[in-house]
Design a protein around this motif. Structure first.
Motif, short mmCIF file in Angstrom:
data_model
loop_
_atom_site.label_atom_id
_atom_site.label_comp_id
_atom_site.label_asym_id
_atom_site.label_seq_id
_atom_site.Cartn_x
_atom_site.Cartn_y
_atom_site.Cartn_z
N ALA A 87 0.82 -1.20 -0.06
CA ALA A 87 0.11 -0.07 0.12
C ALA A 87 0.87 1.22 -0.03
O ALA A 87 0.40 2.44 -0.66
N ASP A 88 2.14 1.09 0.49
CA ASP A 88 3.10 2.42 0.47
C ASP A 88 3.46 2.81 -1.06
O ASP A 88 3.68 3.84 -1.19
N VAL A 89 3.91 1.57 -1.71
CA VAL A 89 4.43 1.66 -3.05
C VAL A 89 3.23 2.06 -3.95
O VAL A 89 3.36 2.69 -4.99
N ALA A 90 1.98 1.72 -3.98
CA ALA A 90 0.92 1.71 -4.81
C ALA A 90 0.68 2.93 -5.28
O ALA A 90 0.42 3.20 -6.48
N PRO A 91 0.42 4.06 -4.47
CA PRO A 91 0.34 5.47 -5.24
C PRO A 91 1.34 5.55 -6.16
O PRO A 91 0.88 6.28 -7.28
N ALA A 92 2.82 5.62 -6.04
CA ALA A 92 3.63 6.10 -7.07
C ALA A 92 3.40 4.96 -8.26
O ALA A 92 3.52 5.61 -9.35
N VAL A 93 3.16 3.61 -7.91
CA VAL A 93 3.14 2.65 -9.04
C VAL A 93 1.65 3.12 -10.04
O VAL A 93 1.62 3.02 -11.38
N ASP A 94 0.63 3.38 -9.31
CA ASP A 94 -0.65 3.84 -10.01
C ASP A 94 -0.40 5.15 -10.74
O ASP A 94 -0.89 5.13 -11.93
N ALA A 95 0.25 6.15 -10.10
CA ALA A 95 0.18 7.54 -10.99
C ALA A 95 1.41 7.24 -12.13
O ALA A 95 1.11 7.90 -13.35
N SER A 96 2.31 6.41 -11.81
CA SER A 96 3.38 6.24 -12.89
C SER A 96 3.04 5.29 -13.91
O SER A 96 3.44 5.33 -15.18
N SER A 97 2.24 4.38 -13.75
CA SER A 97 1.89 3.22 -14.72
C SER A 97 0.68 2.94 -14.78
O SER A 97 0.05 2.73 -15.87
N ALA A 98 -0.29 2.85 -13.83
CA ALA A 98 -1.64 2.28 -13.54
C ALA A 98 -2.45 3.21 -14.33
O ALA A 98 -3.54 2.75 -15.24
N ARG A 99 -2.30 4.57 -14.22
CA ARG A 99 -3.45 5.52 -14.75
C ARG A 99 -3.33 5.69 -16.32
O ARG A 99 -4.43 5.32 -16.77
N PRO A 100 -2.24 5.37 -17.09
CA PRO A 100 -2.08 5.62 -18.18
C PRO A 100 -2.80 4.09 -18.74
O PRO A 100 -3.50 3.95 -19.70
N VAL A 101 -2.60 2.77 -18.20
CA VAL A 101 -2.84 1.83 -18.60
C VAL A 101 -4.61 1.73 -18.32
O VAL A 101 -5.21 1.34 -19.17
N ALA A 102 -5.12 2.33 -17.16
CA ALA A 102 -6.70 2.42 -17.37
C ALA A 102 -7.23 3.25 -18.20
O ALA A 102 -8.25 2.75 -18.62
N ALA A 103 -6.53 4.31 -18.62
CA ALA A 103 -7.15 5.38 -19.70
C ALA A 103 -7.31 4.42 -21.26
O ALA A 103 -8.32 4.57 -21.71
#
Length: 387
Positions: A87-103
């Motif tokens: 959960a500590d690393v998730a925000p960085a992985v989300d913003a760096s990689s997961a958001r573009p994938v979700a879009a």
């Protein structure tokens, strides 16, 4: 320029990936953070990867982290692949990689809806998502089939790739659920069946707070360098799935320093991370298919002899279960139908290594019991040994 040898890279792997017995972890979260992210496409990989690095391995420790305190979370992120991170690393992985994938996932679904030609559009999708979230909130947790039964719109059929050889009729339920999960509005809960099952229930979730993508990429790059460095620019680009410009900018922002590798290539290390480290005690490991210690680099030459690849990889480039000795991949393993581990060494490693490999196989059997794990991506050696 400092030089970091292949031997030093293998020494670092044993210590930093918590594979030497003296550095094994006490918690599943500590394991996830040590390797930054665990491959989660195959549910069993998360358990096998974590327990190989725990001082006291067991299914319960992983399940508690995934489903009770939710200190481990799954994100569709790097290379459009499902990973488990803390959960500590998730925000960085989300913003760096997961958001573009979700879009991209959302745009792909909307394109299929438009191509179907039945008037399904963004408004229809938004309404279907609201109904799905409401149904899930009312139940607390549900399978995809249960959600389809509760939300008629999820039973809609569409024609994908119309007019082509790939034309087929598919239901939208799995695609809508995938988009909701990619957006972070739902998450996987306990599966139906054992810890090896991929039939998950779903529950509602809150998306991660928005943060600057560039800062997030710098954080991820820094964590990756501390776990996998020194390594090349190409290794980081492959691992993350970023473009070359994003990769170079992230390395610079993380303060990466150039070093020379044995291959002659220029590598990158975390700031000041170029001193010689002592070897840990001799160690062996039986790691699962897609384990991060084998999937952290595009170029695995420092750990994997070229003549081992044909036996250990499938045709798509996925690595199967591997046997390790002091940072090098020396063979592969599988389970017989009764769950007993069986392995084959592809390198001559001597008696000490063989004894430690046997001990690791016994440690694996002790916590898996009679559970039979079949990798989702099967490789030639794994198939042969399992048969």
């Amino acid at each position: 320029m400092y030089r970091v040898s292949d031997e030093q890279r293998r020494i670092r792997l044993g210590r930093r990936h918590l594979l030497a017995p003296s550095v094994r972890a006490a918690s599943a979260v500590a394991v996830a953070d040590a390797v930054v992210a665990l491959h989660a496409t195959d549910p069993a990989t998360v358990y096998l990867s974590i327990c190989a690095r725990l001082s006291e391995p067991g299914v319960g420790a992983v399940e508690d982290a995934l489903y009770e305190d939710v200190s481990l979370v799954r994100l569709l992120s790097m290379r459009n692949t499902l990973f488990t991170v803390s959960a500590d690393v998730a925000p960085a992985v989300d913003a760096s990689s997961a958001r573009p994938v979700a879009a991209k996932e959302r745009q792909k679904l909307l394109r299929h809806l438009r191509e179907d030609g039945n008037g399904l559009d963004e408004r229809w999708l938004a309404d279907t998502e609201r109904q799905t979230l409401a149904a899930l909130a009312a139940r607390g947790r549900a399978t995809g089939s249960e959600l389809s039964a509760a939300v008629p719109a999820l039973r809609t059929k569409i024609t994908v790739f119309p007019g082509t050889k790939q034309e087929t009729v598919q239901g939208v339920a799995s695609r809508v659920i995938r988009v909701l999960a990619a957006d972070g509005r739902i998450r996987r809960d306990r599966p139906r069946g054992s810890w090896t099952s991929s039939q998950f229930r779903w529950t509602t979730a809150e998306p991660w707070p928005a943060s600057d993508p560039g800062e997030a990429r710098a954080e991820v790059a820094g964590r990756w360098l501390r776990s996998y460095g020194p390594a090349t620019e190409g290794d980081l680009k492959w691992w993350t799935g970023w473009g070359i410009r994003e990769t170079r900018t992230a390395l610079a922002a993380a303060g990466a320093e150039e070093v020379l590798l044995d291959s002659g290539a220029v590598g990158w290390a975390a700031p000041g991370d170029h001193t010689t480290e002592p070897s840990p005690e001799p160690w062996a490991a039986l790691l699962p298919a897609l384990d991060p210690s084998a999937m952290g680099w595009a170029d695995r030459g420092f750990q994997l002899p070229a003549d081992h690849r044909a036996a250990l990889f499938d045709r798509a480039g996925n690595i199967g279960p591997t046997v390790w000795w002091n940072g090098g991949i020396v063979g592969g393993w599988a389970q017989r139908p009764d769950g007993e581990p069986v392995w084959r060494l592809l390198s001559d490693v001597g008696r000490e290594a063989s004894l430690l490999i046997e001990a690791e196989a016994a440690r694996l059997s002790a916590w898996t019991g009679d559970v039979r794990v079949t990798p989702r991506f099967r490789t030639p050696l794994e198939r042969e040994l399992a048969g």
